[in-house]
Design an enzyme around this catalytic site. Sequence first.
Site, PDB file in Angstrom:
ATOM      1  N   SER A   1     -37.096  -6.346  33.117  1.00 23.26           N
ATOM      2  CA  SER A   1     -35.988  -6.542  32.178  1.00 23.26           C
ATOM      3  C   SER A   1     -36.149  -7.862  31.444  1.00 23.26           C
ATOM      4  CB  SER A   1     -34.641  -6.526  32.917  1.00 23.26           C
ATOM      5  OG  SER A   1     -34.563  -7.608  33.825  1.00 23.26           O
TER       6      SER A   1
ATOM      7  N   LEU B   1     -36.777 -11.098  29.267  1.00 22.52           N
ATOM      8  CA  LEU B   1     -37.970 -11.679  28.665  1.00 22.52           C
ATOM      9  C   LEU B   1     -39.240 -11.088  29.258  1.00 22.52           C
ATOM     10  CD1 LEU B   1     -39.332 -13.683  26.780  1.00 22.52           C
ATOM     11  CD2 LEU B   1     -39.031 -15.445  28.552  1.00 22.52           C
TER      12      LEU B   1
ATOM     13  N   SER C   1     -37.508 -24.008  31.395  1.00 23.26           N
ATOM     14  CA  SER C   1     -36.272 -24.063  30.608  1.00 23.26           C
ATOM     15  C   SER C   1     -36.131 -25.466  30.035  1.00 23.26           C
ATOM     16  CB  SER C   1     -35.068 -23.752  31.501  1.00 23.26           C
ATOM     17  OG  SER C   1     -33.846 -24.052  30.845  1.00 23.26           O
TER      18      SER C   1
ATOM     19  N   TYR D   1     -29.949 -24.784  39.145  1.00 20.78           N
ATOM     20  CA  TYR D   1     -30.897 -24.268  38.158  1.00 20.78           C
ATOM     21  C   TYR D   1     -31.736 -25.401  37.570  1.00 20.78           C
ATOM     22  CZ  TYR D   1     -32.669 -21.650  34.133  1.00 20.78           C
ATOM     23  OH  TYR D   1     -33.480 -21.048  33.202  1.00 20.78           O
TER      24      TYR D   1
ATOM     25  N   LYS E   1     -35.825 -26.099  37.886  1.00 17.46           N
ATOM     26  CA  LYS E   1     -36.688 -26.147  36.707  1.00 17.46           C
ATOM     27  C   LYS E   1     -37.341 -27.525  36.547  1.00 17.46           C
ATOM     28  CE  LYS E   1     -36.146 -21.910  35.397  1.00 17.46           C
ATOM     29  NZ  LYS E   1     -37.268 -20.945  35.475  1.00 17.46           N
TER      30      LYS E   1
ATOM     31  N   THR F   1     -30.323 -12.550  27.006  1.00 12.92           N
ATOM     32  CA  THR F   1     -30.612 -11.632  28.107  1.00 12.92           C
ATOM     33  C   THR F   1     -29.412 -11.635  29.061  1.00 12.92           C
ATOM     34  OG1 THR F   1     -31.588 -13.300  29.569  1.00 12.92           O
ATOM     35  CG2 THR F   1     -33.050 -12.265  27.957  1.00 12.92           C
TER      36      THR F   1
END
Length: 311
Positions: free
Chosen positions: A47, A49, A180, A193, A197, A228
């Site tokens: 799904s 990207l 990101s 998150y 990253k 997304t």
Amino acid sequence: MERLMGGGVLQLLLASAGVLLLYRILVRLRPGAPLKDAVVVITGASSGLGKECARVFHAAGARLVLCGRDAARLEKVVQELTACSTGSQKQTYTPSTVIFDLADTDTVDRAAEEILKCYGQVDVLINNAGISYRGNILDTHISVHRDVMETNYFGPIALTQALLPSMIRRRSGHIVVISSVQGKIAIPYRSSYAASKHATQAYFDCLRAEIDRHGIAVTVISPGYIRTNLSVNAVTGDGSKYGVLDKNTAMGRDPSDVAQAVLKAVRQRSKDVVLAGPLPCLAIYLRTLWPALFFKLMSSRARKEQKPKDE
């Protein structure tokens, strides 16, 4: 403007912008690496990207190995790609699939063996799978931080290290990680998150330096918001799903455009690519050149939000 920012800081920003512009011009002139017949492994390919990357690399004639947790969804992607290539004059290959959970690092070595059995080699590894997070640090259980790190950091580096020896033996390969903008700057209510990253950026920067002598390229791609379901599937402080398509995500870049940018970065063997608008790019420079102002802006943002609502 010069009074506001200070002459020295403004000159540094302008000089950096000039160097970046020159670099982009030179990159456009550099011939791209061929991808026809190349073996390209994509994680999180069912799904978002990952699926769009599968489309563009399949159209480029690559031999794909699609990875994910859901066999049925991956098979659907294979069927869609096969249907799209029917009647095309370009030679394409039916993708292979390998099913495993990247967050379960104990299964990664087995998955790497299955991946290598598909075509005997890996030319490009695209570490795309990941999970997002929305939450207040004070309300977030430590287990949530661990879970996000397992998927976004430990899983990709485990798979990379499992496949890396085969690349070194061939003295050929390209490792890509979808990071990101939040791997370069941290914003409120994204602690898990952003931390995962930031760790990803650091690890793959180190890897690039260490394996350059083996002829293997490393590319870190740092997009801003992409349209997304990443925010819908994000975890919150108690581990439950966020379940909201937030405003910035809904207004983000089309994943097909980002996939084309990934394809271009692979062809040009780029090292570090930021796919974001002017404000996030400015924030990255600001964090380095004027951190006090950056921190003040982030504190103001946190006070305005109070809690992660519609961001």
